[in-house]
Design a protein around this motif. Sequence first.
Motif, PDB file in Angstrom:
ATOM      1  N   LEU A   1     -49.721  -2.021 -71.188  1.00 14.51           N
ATOM      2  CA  LEU A   1     -50.957  -1.480 -70.614  1.00 14.51           C
ATOM      3  C   LEU A   1     -50.692  -0.921 -69.220  1.00 14.51           C
ATOM      4  O   LEU A   1     -51.138   0.168 -68.874  1.00 14.51           O
ATOM      5  CB  LEU A   1     -52.027  -2.572 -70.527  1.00 14.51           C
ATOM      6  CG  LEU A   1     -52.771  -2.924 -71.813  1.00 14.51           C
ATOM      7  CD1 LEU A   1     -53.871  -3.929 -71.517  1.00 14.51           C
ATOM      8  CD2 LEU A   1     -53.355  -1.683 -72.473  1.00 14.51           C
ATOM      9  N   ILE A   2     -49.932  -1.691 -68.442  1.00 16.53           N
ATOM     10  CA  ILE A   2     -49.604  -1.239 -67.083  1.00 16.53           C
ATOM     11  C   ILE A   2     -48.821   0.068 -67.136  1.00 16.53           C
ATOM     12  O   ILE A   2     -49.015   0.965 -66.326  1.00 16.53           O
ATOM     13  CB  ILE A   2     -48.802  -2.330 -66.332  1.00 16.53           C
ATOM     14  CG1 ILE A   2     -49.700  -3.552 -66.115  1.00 16.53           C
ATOM     15  CG2 ILE A   2     -48.266  -1.807 -65.009  1.00 16.53           C
ATOM     16  CD1 ILE A   2     -48.987  -4.768 -65.566  1.00 16.53           C
ATOM     17  N   LYS A   3     -47.938   0.165 -68.138  1.00 18.62           N
ATOM     18  CA  LYS A   3     -47.143   1.385 -68.294  1.00 18.62           C
ATOM     19  C   LYS A   3     -47.981   2.545 -68.809  1.00 18.62           C
ATOM     20  O   LYS A   3     -47.476   3.630 -69.070  1.00 18.62           O
ATOM     21  CB  LYS A   3     -45.988   1.130 -69.269  1.00 18.62           C
ATOM     22  CG  LYS A   3     -44.811   0.452 -68.611  1.00 18.62           C
ATOM     23  CD  LYS A   3     -43.909   1.476 -67.982  1.00 18.62           C
ATOM     24  CE  LYS A   3     -42.774   0.788 -67.234  1.00 18.62           C
ATOM     25  NZ  LYS A   3     -41.948   1.794 -66.549  1.00 18.62           N
ATOM     26  N   GLY A   4     -49.255   2.304 -69.063  1.00 21.22           N
ATOM     27  CA  GLY A   4     -50.146   3.389 -69.459  1.00 21.22           C
ATOM     28  C   GLY A   4     -50.316   3.573 -70.954  1.00 21.22           C
ATOM     29  O   GLY A   4     -50.648   4.660 -71.424  1.00 21.22           O
TER      30      GLY A   4
ATOM     31  N   LYS B   1     -52.059   3.862 -74.310  1.00 19.75           N
ATOM     32  CA  LYS B   1     -53.440   4.216 -74.653  1.00 19.75           C
ATOM     33  C   LYS B   1     -53.777   3.704 -76.062  1.00 19.75           C
ATOM     34  O   LYS B   1     -52.896   3.258 -76.786  1.00 19.75           O
ATOM     35  CB  LYS B   1     -53.600   5.735 -74.620  1.00 19.75           C
ATOM     36  CG  LYS B   1     -53.352   6.360 -73.268  1.00 19.75           C
ATOM     37  CD  LYS B   1     -54.560   6.169 -72.349  1.00 19.75           C
ATOM     38  CE  LYS B   1     -54.370   6.831 -71.008  1.00 19.75           C
ATOM     39  NZ  LYS B   1     -53.170   6.385 -70.262  1.00 19.75           N
ATOM     40  N   TRP B   2     -55.057   3.827 -76.443  1.00 16.84           N
ATOM     41  CA  TRP B   2     -55.496   3.350 -77.758  1.00 16.84           C
ATOM     42  C   TRP B   2     -54.680   3.981 -78.882  1.00 16.84           C
ATOM     43  O   TRP B   2     -54.279   3.304 -79.826  1.00 16.84           O
ATOM     44  CB  TRP B   2     -56.990   3.591 -77.952  1.00 16.84           C
ATOM     45  CG  TRP B   2     -57.428   3.473 -79.394  1.00 16.84           C
ATOM     46  CD1 TRP B   2     -57.965   4.459 -80.158  1.00 16.84           C
ATOM     47  CD2 TRP B   2     -57.344   2.319 -80.255  1.00 16.84           C
ATOM     48  NE1 TRP B   2     -58.223   3.996 -81.428  1.00 16.84           N
ATOM     49  CE2 TRP B   2     -57.850   2.689 -81.523  1.00 16.84           C
ATOM     50  CE3 TRP B   2     -56.881   1.013 -80.091  1.00 16.84           C
ATOM     51  CZ2 TRP B   2     -57.917   1.810 -82.602  1.00 16.84           C
ATOM     52  CZ3 TRP B   2     -56.934   0.143 -81.174  1.00 16.84           C
ATOM     53  CH2 TRP B   2     -57.447   0.537 -82.407  1.00 16.84           C
ATOM     54  N   ALA B   3     -54.395   5.289 -78.761  1.00 14.44           N
ATOM     55  CA  ALA B   3     -53.651   5.949 -79.836  1.00 14.44           C
ATOM     56  C   ALA B   3     -52.301   5.275 -80.055  1.00 14.44           C
ATOM     57  O   ALA B   3     -51.863   5.079 -81.190  1.00 14.44           O
ATOM     58  CB  ALA B   3     -53.463   7.421 -79.521  1.00 14.44           C
TER      59      ALA B   3
ATOM     60  N   LEU C   1     -51.506   2.149 -79.063  1.00 14.25           N
ATOM     61  CA  LEU C   1     -51.729   0.787 -79.544  1.00 14.25           C
ATOM     62  C   LEU C   1     -52.011   0.811 -81.038  1.00 14.25           C
ATOM     63  O   LEU C   1     -51.484   0.011 -81.804  1.00 14.25           O
ATOM     64  CB  LEU C   1     -52.901   0.144 -78.797  1.00 14.25           C
ATOM     65  CG  LEU C   1     -53.273  -1.279 -79.262  1.00 14.25           C
ATOM     66  CD1 LEU C   1     -52.101  -2.232 -79.067  1.00 14.25           C
ATOM     67  CD2 LEU C   1     -54.500  -1.803 -78.538  1.00 14.25           C
ATOM     68  N   LYS C   2     -52.819   1.799 -81.458  1.00 13.13           N
ATOM     69  CA  LYS C   2     -53.159   1.907 -82.869  1.00 13.13           C
ATOM     70  C   LYS C   2     -51.900   2.120 -83.703  1.00 13.13           C
ATOM     71  O   LYS C   2     -51.722   1.488 -84.755  1.00 13.13           O
ATOM     72  CB  LYS C   2     -54.152   3.050 -83.085  1.00 13.13           C
ATOM     73  CG  LYS C   2     -54.655   3.150 -84.509  1.00 13.13           C
ATOM     74  CD  LYS C   2     -55.630   4.322 -84.669  1.00 13.13           C
ATOM     75  CE  LYS C   2     -55.763   4.704 -86.134  1.00 13.13           C
ATOM     76  NZ  LYS C   2     -56.525   5.945 -86.319  1.00 13.13           N
ATOM     77  N   SER C   3     -51.016   3.002 -83.224  1.00 11.32           N
ATOM     78  CA  SER C   3     -49.829   3.230 -84.051  1.00 11.32           C
ATOM     79  C   SER C   3     -48.903   2.010 -84.015  1.00 11.32           C
ATOM     80  O   SER C   3     -48.255   1.698 -85.002  1.00 11.32           O
ATOM     81  CB  SER C   3     -49.117   4.531 -83.689  1.00 11.32           C
ATOM     82  OG  SER C   3     -48.472   4.400 -82.463  1.00 11.32           O
ATOM     83  N   ALA C   4     -48.879   1.294 -82.874  1.00  7.37           N
ATOM     84  CA  ALA C   4     -48.103   0.048 -82.835  1.00  7.37           C
ATOM     85  C   ALA C   4     -48.677  -0.962 -83.839  1.00  7.37           C
ATOM     86  O   ALA C   4     -47.938  -1.633 -84.554  1.00  7.37           O
ATOM     87  CB  ALA C   4     -48.108  -0.550 -81.438  1.00  7.37           C
ATOM     88  N   LEU C   5     -50.019  -1.037 -83.895  1.00 11.47           N
ATOM     89  CA  LEU C   5     -50.651  -1.995 -84.815  1.00 11.47           C
ATOM     90  C   LEU C   5     -50.398  -1.603 -86.267  1.00 11.47           C
ATOM     91  O   LEU C   5     -50.105  -2.450 -87.110  1.00 11.47           O
ATOM     92  CB  LEU C   5     -52.160  -2.090 -84.546  1.00 11.47           C
ATOM     93  CG  LEU C   5     -52.563  -2.745 -83.232  1.00 11.47           C
ATOM     94  CD1 LEU C   5     -54.082  -2.781 -83.084  1.00 11.47           C
ATOM     95  CD2 LEU C   5     -52.001  -4.157 -83.132  1.00 11.47           C
ATOM     96  N   LEU C   6     -50.500  -0.285 -86.546  1.00 15.05           N
ATOM     97  CA  LEU C   6     -50.261   0.170 -87.920  1.00 15.05           C
ATOM     98  C   LEU C   6     -48.816  -0.089 -88.342  1.00 15.05           C
ATOM     99  O   LEU C   6     -48.551  -0.550 -89.454  1.00 15.05           O
ATOM    100  CB  LEU C   6     -50.567   1.665 -88.046  1.00 15.05           C
ATOM    101  CG  LEU C   6     -51.953   2.037 -88.568  1.00 15.05           C
ATOM    102  CD1 LEU C   6     -52.103   3.538 -88.631  1.00 15.05           C
ATOM    103  CD2 LEU C   6     -52.214   1.417 -89.936  1.00 15.05           C
ATOM    104  N   ASP C   7     -47.879   0.210 -87.427  1.00 19.21           N
ATOM    105  CA  ASP C   7     -46.464  -0.038 -87.742  1.00 19.21           C
ATOM    106  C   ASP C   7     -46.213  -1.521 -87.951  1.00 19.21           C
ATOM    107  O   ASP C   7     -45.469  -1.919 -88.855  1.00 19.21           O
ATOM    108  CB  ASP C   7     -45.563   0.484 -86.616  1.00 19.21           C
ATOM    109  CG  ASP C   7     -45.485   2.005 -86.633  1.00 19.21           C
ATOM    110  OD1 ASP C   7     -45.859   2.596 -87.660  1.00 19.21           O
ATOM    111  OD2 ASP C   7     -45.064   2.582 -85.623  1.00 19.21           O
ATOM    112  N   THR C   8     -46.825  -2.343 -87.091  1.00 17.54           N
ATOM    113  CA  THR C   8     -46.684  -3.792 -87.246  1.00 17.54           C
ATOM    114  C   THR C   8     -47.216  -4.227 -88.613  1.00 17.54           C
ATOM    115  O   THR C   8     -46.573  -4.993 -89.334  1.00 17.54           O
ATOM    116  CB  THR C   8     -47.469  -4.536 -86.143  1.00 17.54           C
ATOM    117  OG1 THR C   8     -47.015  -4.078 -84.880  1.00 17.54           O
ATOM    118  CG2 THR C   8     -47.275  -6.027 -86.250  1.00 17.54           C
TER     119      THR C   8
END
Lengths: 213, 320, 467
Positions: free
Chosen positions: C279-282, C284-286, C288-295
């Motif tokens: 989050l600190i590194k900036g 964004k939702w997009a 995070l969403k792709s991280a969640l989908l990949d996970t």
Amino acid sequence: MASGAAVLESDHLISRLDRWLLKLEQVLALLSGIAVFSLMVLAVVSVGGRNAFNAPLPGYVDWIEQAMPLIAFMGIAYVQRDGTHIRMDIVISRLKGRALWLFELISVLLILILMMALVYGSWSHFLRSFDFAAPLWSRDSSIDIGLPIWPAKLLAPVAFGVLCLRLMVQAWGYGRAFVLGLDAPVAVPMIQSAAAQAAAEAEQLADPKAEQE
Amino acid sequence: GEVAATEWNVSVWGKRRAFTEHVEKLAELVSEKTGGEFTMNISYGGLSKNKENLDGISIGAFEMAQFCAGYHRDKNPTITVLELPFLGVNTLAEEVAVSHAVYAHPAVQKDLARWNAKLLMTSPMPQYNIVGTGEPRDELAEFKDMRVRATGGIGKAFSAVGAVPTSVTATEAYNAMESGVVDTVAFAQHAHLAFGTINRAEWWTANLNPGTVNCPVVVNTDAYDALSDSERDALDSSVSEAIDHYLANYGALLDKWDGVLAEKNVTKVELAESELDAFRTVAADPIREAWIADMTAQGIPAQELYDLVMKTLSDVRAGN
Amino acid sequence: MEPIDIGLWVTGGLLAMVLLGMRVAFAAAMAGLVGLVWIFWAKFGYAPDKFTKALTVSVKIAGQVPHSKVSSQALSLIPTFILIGYLAYYAGLTKALFEAAKRWIAWLPGGLAVSTVFATAGFAAVSGASVATSAVFARIAIPEMLKIGYNKQFAAGVVAAGGTLASLIPPSAILVIYAIIVEQDVGKLLLAGFIPGAFSAVIYALLIVGIAVVFKSVGPPVRGFTWKQRFAALPAALPIVFVVVIIICFVYNPFGGDAWGTPTEGGALGAFVVFVMALIKGMKWAQLKSALLDTAKLTVMIFTIIWGVLIYVRFLGFADLPGAFSDWITSIDASPMLILVCILLAYAVLGMFMDAIGMLLLTLPVVYPAVMALNGGEAVSAADSAFGMSGTMCAIWFGILVVKMAEFCLITPPIGLNCFVVAGVRDDLTVQDVFKGVTPFFLADGVTIALLVAFPGIVLFLPSLAG
Ligand code: NA
Ligand code: NA
């Protein structure tokens, strides 16, 4: 190794079905991802609550066990869509044309039979935990705080049902490719060499805009 | 055609231990009495997860299984009467008597019939008592804010005196104690030994006796009915012998228990009778009343079941 | 037919389905289901009118397994570990690590390659997946090595081998899977992975330095970083330290006193720290969403194999194949150590063709009880055992050995996924190039495995501290 192969698209009915189903699959998979995220939040709340207020989250284990099926099942059709479920393609990658489509068709049909059986089996597992006459409709509850388990058990036949739809689309896709002798059928994951697949995977992971410096 | 030998699959879990000795003995006796015609294959976890042994019986996956009522209260609401806190059961023999009286009650048999299960015998467990680290807690007031690993009715009892029941699986109990996630763990003696919690303990409550879990052994009704008369006789007649063997074996373990406490330098804490009375008043009565109200609303003769337990208990004591 | 014969036939059928390219998860579930039907029908004397009953019972047994096996608190570590890896990527940890390693140790002969190995080891402490680690470092490290004149194949080999460290150094999804299958303490296994992982990295580094000293052309040292530059590179890599400290302290507190919580909580808190960094590194939702989908995708893939294989394992339970196999192994008239080495060699061969997780899940239910029996049983004391360690310690030791074997297989031809990934990232490298470059590391892995076998203390030191 989370990335599968490309799925071609066209205006054909089967491709439209493929994309319609994909939308549903993506929603379910995102649900899965959000559940993982909430797992993390749950732990932070539990550890924080225990250490700061001597108030651990009641039934922490029960809640985790309830969330796990959400995480483990909901994305199953999404993963099948682009062929991410792992396999050994050392033999199949040597096949071409009709022979390849026939192999894929048989494989998908076998999985379809299996999954239809498991929809039935997991549905009966759900039914044993469900009772309209009981409080909260529950005939099976978690060990600690007595949460009803039927909602979590219901997730298996639901996710497996969506997978069956996906397998039907793929069976149609491969069957069509076999009958028509197509080179590049739509709505099925195109087999790639292991190397090409790895490249696609690395591409996805090493997206340069993501590496923020 | 030829008379096929009967082979039953039996689903238990964990490792062979005091808790499964009656099942082992039963298999031995039945095979002996039928000249090897009727045998039992005991599987420790290979056939089912422990929480799903009733499902397996209902499906017909195996013919006999052991489970604990507290793992899934909604699967077997009637048996949970035996897990109410502070029932006042003091010995394993009393535990056997009350369990078998309850198992014989028609409402309980109907409850289990939903799983196509017939209750065969109990696995008598001594009262749960807690082991803890730090200063021994021998007054009710000291239970306030104590993080205790206890589930079900016993957990409720502890929260009634201001303790904080914490969910940890039995296998994580040792880790949880080591890491300070919990201060104390409630188990029967054999489980304190099996899960290693005794190794972290500085004290053990000898007379808190808040309650225990009830773990019956059941058989699949169809399989039972399909037995030949001689096989059924062999099975039925072996139950009391198997239970006797279990009691003798567990008794030896309890005799050893004091030695274990001494060897590990664990303080034996005795709570004063006034403290115990205070605990019972806060915990036992309200929880029992809530249980009776809940169960009655579901059409279960809850008061009758509770009275049956009390009556059996006094009968057993009168007989002694 | 005896249940054990049915077990062998069905196992053969499973291998055939896997070889012919059926998805491993479903092939295993299918084999399990067919096997159950067979066993039950045999039990009913193959009466034609009883087939439906055998089928119904088997389908219901198989239908329990997915929910039953997946709802486990210990398994919840897998998705959290995977999430940590994806978030770490978005938190920019990979570049930061490589930069820090370069400034601190690139002055050695073959310095940039050594830096790469230690940076991958550092990334391993937040990443649970080997292939992902290789993919990321192929982008960052190979160009820098080529710039200063490294041999192309060698540079590729370093990255492919370095990636394998991710599964030994916790967090590691594969160690969790091992712990679940063999029902051992997850925390102790994770702890046990630290030293062998670091040890592997050191052996790799020694090998690289040796090669660079002998063949001057392979990799020149990089000098000239000031101490100020060195320290300036550290803060960006700090989250790694946090994560390592959290995970260790939640399993065993090296500062004395109680551990801070359970491993499950530690994994989740590690993920939270990295999430905040991202989050600190900036992020964004997009993203995070792709991280969640990949996970989700990777998690679902792993869990599907888990329950699929466990349906097969449930069938094995009814067929009692594991019992029969371990009886057979213990009856062989050879020294237990020789048998263990043969088992490890068999893994090396199998791993040439199979994926690591699939290989472990398919084989462990049968092989693990046999190895435990070889040592003298689950409850054996160190004094009475064949390998000089208690049952619990043997389970941990064998787990680390097997995972190291599985990792070794990621770089061996013909199917060495890490090598494919590295070749995939770089247009100028073929798979053959990478396999050539990685060959010296076979030697390093061979030495590591031999030392882990000969000196179990390397594996067991930390877990035995934890009691
Ligand atoms: Na790792
Ligand atoms: Na390989």
